[in-house]
Design an enzyme around this catalytic site. Structure first.
Site, PDB file in Angstrom:
ATOM      1  CE  LYS A  16      -3.582   2.335   2.309  1.00  0.00           C
ATOM      2  NZ  LYS A  16      -4.567   2.269   3.395  1.00  0.00           N
ATOM      3  CE  LYS A  74      -3.700   8.373   6.315  1.00  0.00           C
ATOM      4  NZ  LYS A  74      -5.129   7.536   6.123  1.00  0.00           N
ATOM      5  CE  LYS A  84      -6.144   1.809  -0.250  1.00  0.00           C
ATOM      6  NZ  LYS A  84      -6.500   1.667   0.856  1.00  0.00           N
ATOM      7  CE1 TYR A 104     -15.112   3.018  -2.977  1.00  0.00           C
ATOM      8  CE2 TYR A 104     -13.487   3.135  -4.210  1.00  0.00           C
ATOM      9  CZ  TYR A 104     -13.880   3.033  -2.961  1.00  0.00           C
ATOM     10  OH  TYR A 104     -13.002   3.360  -1.927  1.00  0.00           O
TER      11      TYR A 104
END
Ligand code: PBG
Length: 335
Positions: A202, A225, A256, A321
Site C-alpha cells: 500500500k 502518511k 493499492k 467502486y
C-alpha cells in the site's frame, strides 16, 4: 518467456483479431463478477443515501439502506463487499477506542448484513483512521505515528470485527508486524477461518483523497502518511513487505492503488504465487467518472478496460467502486 512467432506472412497476428468470436476464443483473461469486491460506505441514521460529490454514483448509506443495496448487489452476482464506516466526529479521539467497540457502526452493519445474507463475504478494514481525531492510521504521539502501541489497538479491533462476523480482515495501515499480531490473536480465540487480505503493498498515494472525504477523515488529517505507507518510487520495498505479511499469516495480499501500480501486481503474483488483489481506489474512480461526465469516454467500455488490465497483470480479484456497474455491464455483454 519467448513468443513463438514465425515471420510475416506465415504469422499474421491480425488473423486472430479479425472477428469477435475468434477474439473471445483466444482471450487470455476474462473479467467476471466473481472477481470483484465492492467497497461501500456506512453512516449513522435511517433511510439515508447521502451522495459523495467527489465519487458520483457512490453513497454513504445508513445501515438499513446499505442492507437493501447489498441485497440487490448480491442478487446481481456480487459475492463480496468491503464495508467502511463514516464515524461521527464526536466518537473520534486520539486513543481510538471506538475502533474496538463491538457496537460501533461497522460492526453493527456487518452483523445485520451477515444475518440477512449469510452467503455474502464481508471484508472490514483493520485500521484506526476512521476513529482517530488526528486522521492517522496509527496512534499519534507528538510528530510520531507509534507502531507497537498501534498494534495493540489493531489486535483488539480485529478480534471484535471477526466476532461480529467479518469473513475477511483487511489490515490497511502498513504498521510493521500487524499480520502476526492479528493472526496470533485470532488463533488464540479459535477464530481459525477468518481470512486476512493484507494491504501489503500500500503506497502513500495522492489517489486516496476522495475516500478520505467519504469517511470524513480528510479534515482531521495533519501531514501525510509517508512514514508508514510505501514510497511510490519503490518496488523492492513492497516485495519485502509482501514477503513478511505472507510469513506472518496473510492468506491474500493487495496492491493499492491499482492502475498506476500494475507493475507491482505482476511482480507479486509471479514471485509469491498467492491470491493477489488490487484496489482501484477512490481517486481512480473519480478520474474515470470525470472523464465519462465530460464525454471523453464511453462509460461501459472504459469501465471494462479499467478492470481488465488487472486480470492481465495477474490479479485474482479487484476491489472497485464500479462493481455494481460491472454487474450490469457484464450481464449485458453475456458474461
Ligand atoms: C485507510 C484506508 C484508505 C483507503 C482504504 N483504507 C485511505 C488511506 O490510507 O488514507 C483508500 C481507499 C480509496 O481511496 O478508495 N486505512
Amino acid at each position: 518467456m519467448t513468443a513463438s512467432v514465425t515471420n510475416f506472412p506465415a504469422y499474421r497476428g491480425r488473423r486472430l483479431r479479425r472477428t469477435s468470436w475468434i477474439r473471445s476464443l483466444v482471450a487470455e483473461t476474462h473479467v467476471t463478477i466473481n472477481d470483484l469486491i465492492w467497497p461501500v460506505f456506512v453512516r449513522e441514521g435511517i433511510n439515508i443515501a447521502e451522495p459523495i460529490p467527489e465519487l458520483p454514483g457512490v453513497y454513504r448509506y445508513s445501515s438499513d439502506k446499505l442492507l437493501e443495496e447489498v441485497k440487490k448487489a448480491y442478487d446481481s452476482g456480487i459475492q463480496c463487499i468491503a464495508v467502511f464506516p463514516c464515524t461521527p466526529n464526536n466518537l473520534k479521539n486520539e486513543t481510538c477506542e471506538e475502533a474496538w467497540n463491538p457496537k460501533n457502526l461497522v460492526n453493527r452493519a456487518t452483523k445485520s448484513i451477515k444475518r440477512a445474507i449469510p452467503q455474502i463475504g464481508v471484508m472490514l478494514d483493520v485500521a484506526l483512521d476512521p476513529y482517530n481525531s488526528l486522521g492517522h492510521d496509527g496512534i499519534v504521539k507528538g510528530d510520531e505515528i507509534l507502531n507497537d502501541e498501534t498494534l495493540e489497538a489493531l489486535r483488539k479491533q480485529a478480534l471484535v470485527q471477526a466476532e461480529s462476523g467479518a469473513d475477511i480482515l483487511g489490515p490497511s495501515d502498513m504498521m510493521d508486524g500487524r499480520i502476526k499480531v492479528i493472526r496470533d490473536s485470532l488463533e488464540a480465540k479459535k477464530l481459525k477461518n477468518t481470512l486476512i487480505l493484507s494491504y501489503s503493498a500500500k503506497f502513500s498515494s495522492n489517489f486516496y483523497g476522495p475516500f478520505r472525504t467519504a469517511i470524513g477523515s480528510l479534515g482531521n488529517l495533519r501531514g501525510d502518511k509517508k512514514t508508514y505507507q510505501l514510497d511510490y518510487c519503490n518496488s523492492q520495498a513492497a516485495l519485502r513487505d509482501v514477503a513478511l505479511d505472507i510469513k506472518e499469516g496473510a492468506d491474500m495480499v493487495m496492491v493499492k492503488p491499482g492502475m498506476p501500480y500494475l507493475d507491482l501486481c505482476r511482480l507479486i503474483k509471479d514471485k509469491f504465487k498467492v491470491p493477489t488483489f488490487a484496489y482501484q481506489v477512490s481517486g481512480e474512480y473519480a478520474m474515470i467518472m470525470a472523464g465519462i461526465e465530460k464525454g471523453f469516454f464511453d462509460k461501459d467500455l472504459i469501465i471494462l478496460e479499467s478492470i481488465a488490465c488487472f486480470k492481465r497483470a495477474g490479479c485474482d480479484g479487484i476491489l472497485t467502486y464500479f462493481a455494481p456497474e460491472l454487474g450490469r455491464i457484464l450481464k449485458s455483454s453475456g458474461n
